[in-house]
Scaffold this motif. Sequence first.
Motif, PDB file in Angstrom:
ATOM      1  N   ALA A  40     -16.478  11.621  -1.811  1.00 55.57           N
ATOM      2  CA  ALA A  40     -15.566  12.712  -2.147  1.00 55.57           C
ATOM      3  C   ALA A  40     -14.329  12.646  -1.273  1.00 55.57           C
ATOM      4  O   ALA A  40     -14.378  12.219  -0.115  1.00 55.57           O
ATOM      5  N   LYS A  41     -13.250  13.068  -1.842  1.00 57.41           N
ATOM      6  CA  LYS A  41     -11.997  13.136  -1.095  1.00 57.41           C
ATOM      7  C   LYS A  41     -11.673  14.558  -0.663  1.00 57.41           C
ATOM      8  O   LYS A  41     -10.594  14.824  -0.165  1.00 57.41           O
ATOM      9  N   SER A  42     -12.592  15.461  -0.921  1.00 59.21           N
ATOM     10  CA  SER A  42     -12.425  16.839  -0.486  1.00 59.21           C
ATOM     11  C   SER A  42     -13.803  17.469  -0.398  1.00 59.21           C
ATOM     12  O   SER A  42     -14.793  16.921  -0.905  1.00 59.21           O
ATOM     13  N   PRO A  62      -6.624  -0.222  -5.470  1.00 61.19           N
ATOM     14  CA  PRO A  62      -5.878   0.462  -4.395  1.00 61.19           C
ATOM     15  C   PRO A  62      -6.254   1.919  -4.236  1.00 61.19           C
ATOM     16  O   PRO A  62      -5.495   2.664  -3.633  1.00 61.19           O
ATOM     17  N   ASP A  63      -7.379   2.336  -4.747  1.00 59.76           N
ATOM     18  CA  ASP A  63      -7.734   3.743  -4.735  1.00 59.76           C
ATOM     19  C   ASP A  63      -8.414   4.149  -3.440  1.00 59.76           C
ATOM     20  O   ASP A  63      -9.573   4.529  -3.424  1.00 59.76           O
ATOM     21  N   THR A  75      -6.242   9.564  -8.895  1.00 59.43           N
ATOM     22  CA  THR A  75      -7.235   8.689  -9.485  1.00 59.43           C
ATOM     23  C   THR A  75      -8.626   9.043  -8.980  1.00 59.43           C
ATOM     24  O   THR A  75      -8.848   9.147  -7.781  1.00 59.43           O
ATOM     25  N   CYS A  76      -9.531   9.210  -9.888  1.00 60.32           N
ATOM     26  CA  CYS A  76     -10.896   9.587  -9.538  1.00 60.32           C
ATOM     27  C   CYS A  76     -11.851   8.539 -10.111  1.00 60.32           C
ATOM     28  O   CYS A  76     -11.759   8.185 -11.284  1.00 60.32           O
ATOM     29  N   SER A  77     -12.740   8.021  -9.278  1.00 63.61           N
ATOM     30  CA  SER A  77     -13.719   7.028  -9.702  1.00 63.61           C
ATOM     31  C   SER A  77     -15.105   7.580  -9.437  1.00 63.61           C
ATOM     32  O   SER A  77     -15.336   8.214  -8.403  1.00 63.61           O
ATOM     33  N   ALA A  78     -16.023   7.305 -10.338  1.00 63.23           N
ATOM     34  CA  ALA A  78     -17.305   7.981 -10.222  1.00 63.23           C
ATOM     35  C   ALA A  78     -18.435   7.165 -10.836  1.00 63.23           C
ATOM     36  O   ALA A  78     -18.208   6.258 -11.636  1.00 63.23           O
ATOM     37  N   ILE A  88     -13.601   5.704 -14.420  1.00 61.54           N
ATOM     38  CA  ILE A  88     -12.379   5.995 -13.678  1.00 61.54           C
ATOM     39  C   ILE A  88     -11.451   6.827 -14.553  1.00 61.54           C
ATOM     40  O   ILE A  88     -11.440   6.679 -15.778  1.00 61.54           O
ATOM     41  N   THR A  89     -10.709   7.700 -13.906  1.00 61.73           N
ATOM     42  CA  THR A  89      -9.751   8.512 -14.640  1.00 61.73           C
ATOM     43  C   THR A  89      -8.554   8.794 -13.751  1.00 61.73           C
ATOM     44  O   THR A  89      -8.668   8.826 -12.516  1.00 61.73           O
ATOM     45  N   THR A  90      -7.424   8.974 -14.364  1.00 62.85           N
ATOM     46  CA  THR A  90      -6.253   9.440 -13.629  1.00 62.85           C
ATOM     47  C   THR A  90      -5.999  10.906 -13.943  1.00 62.85           C
ATOM     48  O   THR A  90      -5.001  11.468 -13.544  1.00 62.85           O
TER      49      THR A  90
END
Lengths: 82, 435
Positions: free
Chosen positions: B279-281, B312-313, B319-322, B343-345
């Motif tokens: 997670a980024k948050s 580069p994420d 950009t979210c990858s899961a 992946i989604t932007t």
Amino acid sequence: MRNFIMALVALLMFVSCGKLDPVHPELCGSDLDRAGMTFQTAVEIFSGDADYPTVDADNCEVINSIGSGSEGTPWEDSSGNH
Amino acid sequence: MATAIRRNSSTGDHEVIFRKLKVASNGVGSLGNTIYTVPFPDISPYEVTEARLPKVAACYIDSDSEFVEFEFTYQYFDPRPNQYIDNDWEVAVARCRFANPSSNFDSISPDWFNDPEVEYIEDHEFADIQPDIVYDPTTGDIYVVLVVYIAPGTTNLRVIEAARDSEDLDVDWGTADPAQSPIPEHNSFHPRIDVGQVNYGDYQNNDWLVGIAYTGWDYTRGWHIRLNYWKTTETTPDDFTKNDVGWDDPMFALFPAGVPSIDIGPPGSDHAAIVWMQAKSDDWANATVMYADTKHSYLPAGQQIGYGRMHPDSTWGSTCSAFPSVAVHEYDDTYESSISFLITTDYVTGKWTPTAAHVLTYNNLAVVTFSNNLTLLGVDDAEGKWDSGTTVEHYFGMTTALTVYENNYWMVWSGFDSSDAGGPTSVWGAYGNTN
């Protein structure tokens, strides 16, 4: 002079690839030029009301004789399909 | 082999199904014609009507008899009242054999035997969820790892092993005490298990190891990735404190991580890899995919595993990858990893793209790149909002899976959970190869 230019080019290449964030490094071209993966058009494996469509895949990659622990041979059908 | 959950068009009940993913000798992928149904446990007079999170493992056995065996595990909703709660999720396993592997796979029916093994969890006082399963290729033994709710809000992991009889080649799940194999990492979720030959930690003699990757919790780290391992020749330990490793990515150390996938490569590869969501948050509002393997060594001594971020994420961008999966495979006379993920932007409204990529290495570091994207064709149902609140403890099983045979790939994925819109309805896959 030529040697100097070549050395300068080499130095620039070294610097450009050497700016190394230890976790997120800059990539050199040779790494990106390697062979890639080519995929066919996606197909629908399970259609319809696939609620909670969890997927898992296994290719029998650990097929072995009991006790051998060696990599085994995948099965093959009459059409030569694995 | 791909497995999934489908709602039966006649009864409306959920059922576990599976289908063969073929690779032809001319390098073309195709689907098996038959979709098989995995049987549920017999809990009459009640009925099993709901199941989730199926996993499959396969083993080719050419001892005195020759057959391919598949073992499925899944969680099912048990409506029977028991001592503690009226109903809950339980875990079952079901096994079938295709007795003549050289015959046409699609022309024979699976030889189901040994009804789904529910004895060891029957009347269990706790809910069991999120199972995963693997064969030990040296013995044919089977391991299942699952999550057990031991108290409201508190979970534990359990590993159950079935030993194979060398004479009749049957397996015996035995009776598992509810206290068997607790991993002392409360609130653990999403365990994934694999068996393979790899040098790691205290085991540096090319041993066959059982490896578990899971989402763990502690008060200093919060949600994070943990790893546990032991030799297949050892008794499945009752106390997993010996080889329990957890780590954080320093860049995201304050934020949760979880939902791993693990693959220990073929014999001789000495290569094991893990991928997971970072997670980024705090609230999982955005995430990226992380990768680690035993061949690269960025982390300090003792953890003995290196890792890399998505490239580069590794930013705080949109950009979210899961939901990643990893496969270790041979490539160019060495071994490497490939991964699959969504992946989604636009993680607010969806538009998720199934993606596969090699893991490249640079100066002995692993880097997941987008150099080999899988182009999504004609799939509209992989859309949906990012349901961050269920990321760790979700039951919906949003996932991708990647499996590799020689230079052939099959990637499969489920639609993204979009409960508000009624949910996804399909499972997709794409065959690929290395060129």
